[in-house]
Structure formats: structure tokens, C-alpha cells
Design an enzyme around this catalytic site. Structure first.
Site, mmCIF file in Angstrom:
data_model
loop_
_atom_site.group_PDB
_atom_site.id
_atom_site.type_symbol
_atom_site.label_atom_id
_atom_site.label_comp_id
_atom_site.label_asym_id
_atom_site.label_seq_id
_atom_site.Cartn_x
_atom_site.Cartn_y
_atom_site.Cartn_z
ATOM 1 N N HIS A 7 0.875 -1.181 0.000
ATOM 2 C CA HIS A 7 0.000 0.000 0.000
ATOM 3 C C HIS A 7 0.909 1.227 0.000
ATOM 4 C CE1 HIS A 7 -2.859 2.884 1.795
ATOM 5 N NE2 HIS A 7 -3.808 2.061 1.456
ATOM 6 N N CYS A 62 -4.814 2.386 -3.642
ATOM 7 C CA CYS A 62 -3.594 2.939 -3.042
ATOM 8 C C CYS A 62 -2.430 1.954 -3.161
ATOM 9 C CB CYS A 62 -3.800 3.326 -1.578
ATOM 10 S SG CYS A 62 -5.038 4.567 -1.346
ATOM 11 N N ASP A 84 3.028 -4.169 8.231
ATOM 12 C CA ASP A 84 1.837 -3.361 8.001
ATOM 13 C C ASP A 84 0.651 -4.312 8.172
ATOM 14 O OD1 ASP A 84 -0.420 -2.296 6.873
ATOM 15 O OD2 ASP A 84 0.548 -1.552 5.050
ATOM 16 N N GLN A 123 -4.575 -4.878 7.200
ATOM 17 C CA GLN A 123 -5.581 -5.849 6.735
ATOM 18 C C GLN A 123 -5.563 -7.135 7.538
ATOM 19 O OE1 GLN A 123 -7.890 -5.079 4.707
ATOM 20 N NE2 GLN A 123 -7.064 -3.239 3.766
ATOM 21 N N LYS A 133 -10.774 -0.310 10.431
ATOM 22 C CA LYS A 133 -10.943 -1.531 9.629
ATOM 23 C C LYS A 133 -11.315 -2.723 10.511
ATOM 24 C CE LYS A 133 -7.363 -0.075 6.324
ATOM 25 N NZ LYS A 133 -8.095 0.377 5.148
HETATM 26 C C1 LIG Z 1 -2.344 -2.789 3.571
HETATM 27 C C2 LIG Z 1 -2.709 -1.404 4.021
HETATM 28 N N1 LIG Z 1 -1.777 -0.633 4.592
HETATM 29 C C3 LIG Z 1 -2.053 0.609 5.030
HETATM 30 C C4 LIG Z 1 -3.312 1.141 4.909
HETATM 31 C C5 LIG Z 1 -3.564 2.528 5.420
HETATM 32 O O1 LIG Z 1 -4.442 2.500 6.492
HETATM 33 P P1 LIG Z 1 -5.003 3.876 7.116
HETATM 34 O O2 LIG Z 1 -5.565 4.647 5.957
HETATM 35 O O3 LIG Z 1 -6.045 3.438 8.076
HETATM 36 O O4 LIG Z 1 -3.855 4.570 7.740
HETATM 37 C C6 LIG Z 1 -4.318 0.393 4.304
HETATM 38 C C7 LIG Z 1 -5.660 0.956 4.097
HETATM 39 O O5 LIG Z 1 -6.380 0.597 3.187
HETATM 40 C C8 LIG Z 1 -4.009 -0.917 3.855
HETATM 41 O O6 LIG Z 1 -4.926 -1.678 3.275
#
Ligand SMILES: Cc1ncc(COP(=O)(O)O)c(C=O)c1O
Length: 416
Positions: free
Chosen positions: A120, A364, A197, A200, A223
Site C-alpha cells: 500500500h 492505493c 503493516d 488488513q 478496519k
Molecule cells: C495494507 C494497508 N496498509 C495501510 C493502509 C492505510 O491505512 P489507514 O488509511 O487506516 O492509515 C491500508 C488501508 O487501506 C491498507 O490496506
């Protein structure tokens, strides 16, 4: 898991969209909230709203107790010691905190940061900045045709120059679950640290940072049934103790003179300013809710509904390409698809008119979607505890309808 009963806890699931029952399949973007979480949030403002860590009055002490109690619950949920659980706005802020503190002090010219092609932007762009600022190099693990990580080059790209390995536990596009525990072990063997990270994965898989033996792990409340604007960053104690605070001011200090300041205890020294205590307290309630279901049961439900979805989609496989591994032990409840005859945005719009919310776009993760998968965008259905097989059937039927409307009938039949 009694999905029918669970659904009754989610007020939004009884609303209609364009006169149709809402079918919410955009859980990877954000999940819906049970009434217990909504009530917990209302309760903060109705009963004890007051700034935390500051007041000697009853309300402030009550709010502080609830906020610190939530921290304990959140930490326990991922197997972390409470003092290692930094409360941040979400995954992106957690990763940026590590990039701006640990990485800016430890990454040097010529060092390498190992990422993957399936990151992401939140776990890519902060490292681009660190690499540019420090003269370090970003290296990448590639993605196989099947959508899993290609680990064949791992031993050659992981070297003494690697300072950090940073990767997602579950891809938000492919649903792929990455073997982060095995990779953390290999990272440590060359002296690198491991950042996970977990945006998910924490909402969908049992998570234990001790078992993963990662050094950093970031996730978002919104989430995982909790409110927006809060989340967690776990940092291994030995590492956290060496880190300089990033944002400064508020209660993160111990002693302040006009010229200098010393820092408060862990982890509060990383939480400058008034923390998002109301949402964090409600995140504690979301954790209670998930724990009452049992994370193994959450995972089981997602395997089962994803299996059902992949089965239901079989008859569409000549018109749509479905990304991700068919091996359900290696994927979560995320199914991305693309049809050369139908732009995902058009598909998303048609599905919306049927009351079905999916995500359409690059999610993203532009380098993965546009680069590796070679498509401008995908449509993505992502499941959670309240999704049913009937909803999957409705999705498959609406996809057929969309093909007919925009492009052609499902293969083998003449265009309508
Ligand atoms: C794999 C992953 N990393 C990071 C994020 C970023 O999360 P946040 O927007 O809650 O900071 C997301 C959000 O879709 C994600 O799916």
C-alpha cells in the site's frame, strides 16, 4: 459464528441504497461498526468526556482510566506488552512514526530497505522519503503470477546492508497473506529489523507480535469495527527505548525548562498533544466484540465466504480475471477482479445501483495494480464477519447484469 445474530448488531446493515438492501463489500477500505462501539463512543461524550492524563477531577480520572484500559485491551489483542503499544491515528501514522524516528536515526548511506511490490502507498512512500534523505536504496520482493510473494530471491536480496524489511501481512488488493514470521526470522539473521503493516491482518487474523517476532506492527481501528482516527503501533521494547519522540508537546514530557525537555514514560512519550481518547476507548469495545467472537472464528468465516465467492465467480471467469491465490490458506477475504470489456468504475457504478458497495480503483497500491497486474484498476469485494453467501450470490448476479449492460453477455452468449 452466528452471522444472522451478528448482523443485528450493525444498524447500518438494515439501510437501503437506491431502494435495495445494502450489501457492504468494501470492508478492506473500512468496516462497519456494531452498536456496542457506537454506544461506547456516545457514552464517552454523554458521561465522562474530559481530557486525559491532565486533570485531578473525577471526570478526567475516569477518562484516563478508560483510555489506559483500552490501551491494555488493544495491546493484549495483539500479544503486546502495554508499554509497547503506542496509540496513533492509524496504520499510515504508525508507519510514518517509525520512518521519521527510528529510520531517520538508523538508516545510513548505502543501507537498504527491503519492501515488496504489493505494498500500500502508506508502506512505500514513507520509505521513499527515508531512502532519498539518507542515500539508502529500496529493494523489492516481486509478486508471482499467482499473486503470492516470490521468495526465491529472498536470501540474495536480504544482506548485511538490509536495515529494515517492511511489508504487509495481508495485501489489500490480492488478499495474499505473507509469511511475515519466516521473513522476520531471516531479517533478524542479517541484523535487519522487521516492520509489519497489519492494516488488513489484525482485523481478520489472530495476531501475536511475540510469535511473529516483528519489531514494528501498525494497524487501524476503523478496519476492525472501531471508530476512525485511531489505531496502534507496536514497537519492541528494546527498539522503542532507543527512539526519539517524533511529535512534541502536551503530555509527552516529564520536565520542561525554557531551553529543554525530558520525556515521559513509554509509550506516552510518543503521543504528543491530546490523544484521540474517545475513539480509542471505543476501539477497546471493538476489541471486546472481536474477542467475544474469537479471531479463529472470524478467520474461519472469511475462509468459508471466500471459498464460496471463488466458487460463485467460476462461471464469470471467462469474462473477468480474478487476482490472488486459489489457496485459501494463503489468502484472506479479499477478491479483486478485472474485465477487459468493463472498466471497474463502470462496474462499481452498476453494482452500486444494486445496493452493492465494492471498491474500484488502484486501492492505493498503484505499483502493484498498474505495474505488476497491468490493469488500470480493479474492482474489489472484501468480506467481514457480517457478510453472507446470499450477498455473494447477489454480487455474482449483478456482475453478470453489468457485463450485459455495458459490454456483452457472459461468454458463449451473443451480445444482448
Ligand atoms: C495494507 C494497508 N496498509 C495501510 C493502509 C492505510 O491505512 P489507514 O488509511 O487506516 O492509515 C491500508 C488501508 O487501506 C491498507 O490496506
Amino acid at each position: 459464528m452466528d452471522v444472522k445474530k451478528i448482523r443485528q448488531d450493525f444498524p447500518i446493515l438494515s439501510r437501503k441504497v437506491y431502494g435495495k438492501p445494502l450489501i457492504y463489500l468494501d470492508n478492506a477500505a473500512t468496516s462497519q461498526k456494531p452498536k456496542q462501539v457506537i454506544q461506547a463512543l456516545a457514552e464517552v461524550y454523554e458521561k465522562y468526556n474530559s481530557n486525559v492524563h491532565r486533570g485531578v477531577h473525577a471526570l478526567s480520572m475516569e477518562a484516563t482510566e478508560k483510555y489506559e484500559g483500552a490501551r491494555e485491551k488493544i495491546a493484549r489483542f495483539i500479544g503486546a506488552p502495554t508499554e509497547c503499544m503506542v496509540l496513533v491515528r492509524g496504520t499510515t501514522e504508525g508507519i510514518n512514526l517509525v520512518a521519521n524516528t527510528w529510520a531517520m536515526s538508523n538508516v545510513k548511506e548505502g543501507d537498504e530497505i527491503l519492501l515488496t511490490e504489493m505494498e500500500h502507498h502508506s508502506n512505500l512512500v514513507p520509505w521513499q522519503r527515508v531512502a532519498q534523505a539518507k542515500g539508502a536504496k529500496l529493494r523489492f520482493l516481486q509478486v508471482t503470477e499467482e499473486g503470492t510473494l516470490d521468495l526465491s530471491r529472498l536470501d540474495s536480496v536480504l544482506t548485511k546492508r538490509t536495515k529494515l524489511v517492511a511489508m504487509n501481512h495481508m495485501s489489500n488488493v490480492l488478499g495474499t497473506i505473507n509469511p511475515v514470521k519466516e521473513i522476520a526470522r531471516k531479517a533478524h539473521a542479517v541484523g535487519a529489523l522487521m516492520l509489519v503493516d497489519a492494516a488488513q491482518s489484525v482485523p481478520h487474523l489472530p495476531t501475536d507480535v511475540k510469535d511473529l517476532d516483528c519489531d514494528f506492527l501498525a494497524f487501524s481501528s476503523h478496519k476492525m469495527l472501531g471508530p476512525t482516527g485511531t489505531g496502534g503501533l507496536y514497537v519492541k521494547k528494546a527498539v522503542l527505548e532507543t527512539m526519539e519522540p517524533w511529535l512534541r508537546g502536551g503530555d509527552m514530557v516529564r520536565e520542561v525548562t525554557l531551553e529543554s525537555a525530558t520525556w515521559n514514560d513509554l509509550p506516552v512519550r510518543f503521543e504528543a498533544g491530546t490523544p484521540n481518547f474517545a475513539d480509542t476507548i471505543a476501539l477497546g469495545t471493538a476489541v471486546d466484540y472481536l474477542q467475544s467472537l474469537g479471531m479463529n472464528n472470524v478467520r474461519e468465516h472469511e475462509i468459508s465466504i471466500t471459498r464460496y465467492a471463488l466458487g460463485a465467480m467460476k462461471e464469470l471467469s471467462e469474462d473477468f480475471h480474478f487476482f490472488g491465490s486459489p489457496d485459501l490458506s494463503k489468502r484472506g477475504g479479499i477478491v479483486s477482479f478485472h474485465s477487459p470489456d468493463l472498466h471497474p468504475h463502470d462496474l462499481g457504478t452498476i453494482l452500486d445501483r444494486e445496493g452493492i458497495a465494492v471498491r474500484a480503483g488502484h486501492h492505493c497500491a498503484m505499483p502493484l495494480v498498474r505495474g505488476r497486474l497491468g490493469v488500470p484498476a480493479t474492482a474489489r469485494a472484501s468480506f467481514y464477519i457480517y457478510n453472507t453467501e446470499e450477498e455473494v450470490d447477489a454480487l455474482a448476479a449483478a456482475m453478470k447484469k453489468a457485463l450485459k449492460y455495458f459490454a456483452k453477455a457472459p461468454s458463449g452468449k451473443p451480445r444482448a
